[in-house]
Write a protein that holds these residues in place. Sequence first.
Motif, PDB file in Angstrom:
ATOM      1  N   GLU A  78      27.185  41.107   3.929  1.00 31.50           N
ATOM      2  CA  GLU A  78      26.349  40.174   4.680  1.00 31.50           C
ATOM      3  C   GLU A  78      25.045  39.887   3.932  1.00 31.50           C
ATOM      4  O   GLU A  78      24.609  38.740   3.823  1.00 31.50           O
ATOM      5  CB  GLU A  78      26.048  40.730   6.077  1.00 31.50           C
ATOM      6  CG  GLU A  78      27.271  40.833   6.978  1.00 31.50           C
ATOM      7  CD  GLU A  78      27.954  42.180   6.866  1.00 31.50           C
ATOM      8  OE1 GLU A  78      27.616  42.936   5.923  1.00 31.50           O
ATOM      9  OE2 GLU A  78      28.815  42.478   7.708  1.00 31.50           O
ATOM     10  N   THR A  79      24.418  40.951   3.407  1.00 32.00           N
ATOM     11  CA  THR A  79      23.185  40.775   2.639  1.00 32.00           C
ATOM     12  C   THR A  79      23.468  40.074   1.314  1.00 32.00           C
ATOM     13  O   THR A  79      22.656  39.270   0.835  1.00 32.00           O
ATOM     14  CB  THR A  79      22.520  42.133   2.388  1.00 32.00           C
ATOM     15  OG1 THR A  79      22.293  42.784   3.644  1.00 32.00           O
ATOM     16  CG2 THR A  79      21.192  41.975   1.675  1.00 32.00           C
ATOM     17  N   ALA A  80      24.624  40.360   0.708  1.00 35.47           N
ATOM     18  CA  ALA A  80      24.974  39.715  -0.560  1.00 35.47           C
ATOM     19  C   ALA A  80      25.117  38.208  -0.394  1.00 35.47           C
ATOM     20  O   ALA A  80      24.808  37.444  -1.313  1.00 35.47           O
ATOM     21  CB  ALA A  80      26.268  40.312  -1.105  1.00 35.47           C
ATOM     22  N   ARG A  81      25.568  37.756   0.770  1.00 36.49           N
ATOM     23  CA  ARG A  81      25.687  36.312   0.991  1.00 36.49           C
ATOM     24  C   ARG A  81      24.318  35.646   1.030  1.00 36.49           C
ATOM     25  O   ARG A  81      24.178  34.495   0.642  1.00 36.49           O
ATOM     26  CB  ARG A  81      26.442  36.058   2.298  1.00 36.49           C
ATOM     27  CG  ARG A  81      27.930  36.403   2.235  1.00 36.49           C
ATOM     28  CD  ARG A  81      28.563  36.360   3.607  1.00 36.49           C
ATOM     29  NE  ARG A  81      29.952  36.856   3.576  1.00 36.49           N
ATOM     30  CZ  ARG A  81      30.552  37.453   4.590  1.00 36.49           C
ATOM     31  NH1 ARG A  81      29.897  37.638   5.731  1.00 36.49           N
ATOM     32  NH2 ARG A  81      31.795  37.879   4.487  1.00 36.49           N
ATOM     33  N   GLU A  82      23.316  36.381   1.503  1.00 39.26           N
ATOM     34  CA  GLU A  82      21.964  35.824   1.586  1.00 39.26           C
ATOM     35  C   GLU A  82      21.219  35.943   0.262  1.00 39.26           C
ATOM     36  O   GLU A  82      20.469  35.047  -0.115  1.00 39.26           O
ATOM     37  CB  GLU A  82      21.172  36.542   2.683  1.00 39.26           C
ATOM     38  CG  GLU A  82      21.706  36.329   4.086  1.00 39.26           C
ATOM     39  CD  GLU A  82      20.823  37.008   5.120  1.00 39.26           C
ATOM     40  OE1 GLU A  82      19.619  37.177   4.847  1.00 39.26           O
ATOM     41  OE2 GLU A  82      21.334  37.366   6.187  1.00 39.26           O
TER      42      GLU A  82
END
Length: 242
Positions: free
Chosen positions: A175-179
Amino acid sequence: MTVENNGPFPGSGARRVPLSRQRAAVLQYLRGQSGPVTATALAQVCALHVNTVREHLDALVEDGLAARERSAPAGRGRPAWRYRARPPQESPAREYAGLAAVLAARIARTSADPRADALAAGEDWGRVLTAGQEPSADPRQARGRLLDLLGEIGFAPEADAEARRVRLPRCPFVETAREHPGVVCGVHEGLARAALAALSENPQEIELLPFAEPGACRLHLDTGTVTGGRPRPGGGEPGEAS
């Protein structure tokens, strides 16, 4: 870096046999359904024989990735089984997802070179995880040990026979990698780079391709000559994964 697909599923630290490409595709189709479906209905979506789909679904149920329930009775005969995907299992790594999001956002916002700082942080992490381990003289064995480490963290790596071309269908911080892909994926690349350097007597080049395909990132190992343990500029075009 622009993220053009959702990439891997959230990672789990649990050890399980990596899914075959076809079984992973069945799971991905199952996750895309709005509710429980029969094997027959899913087979039409997947364009596979219903017996093949049923075999994959039963294996996914056994592995805890899907749930099975009876349809409501309708006339004579036993009601059909219906299947649904289970939410990804939580893992200890995911307990730190909030912290990872805060740190990634801060690096992205304040660093003069976010990717360089992310790589350095990942390399520090890789050295911590491999501290005290003896390097392997066999490059293939060293790559296998790296994949074992990535599996423990929650990436569920799927590799070819030589452990050179690797799919990463899961990510503990997706999820953080997408941001902030440049930061989080940089940390993961640094981790793999430093860990393999510690586990192998011979330097091996590493290339991480974040969000390389729907449902997975890709990791290419031992792709060329390394000078001083660092990738050569340019790196050349990686070969196709098996």
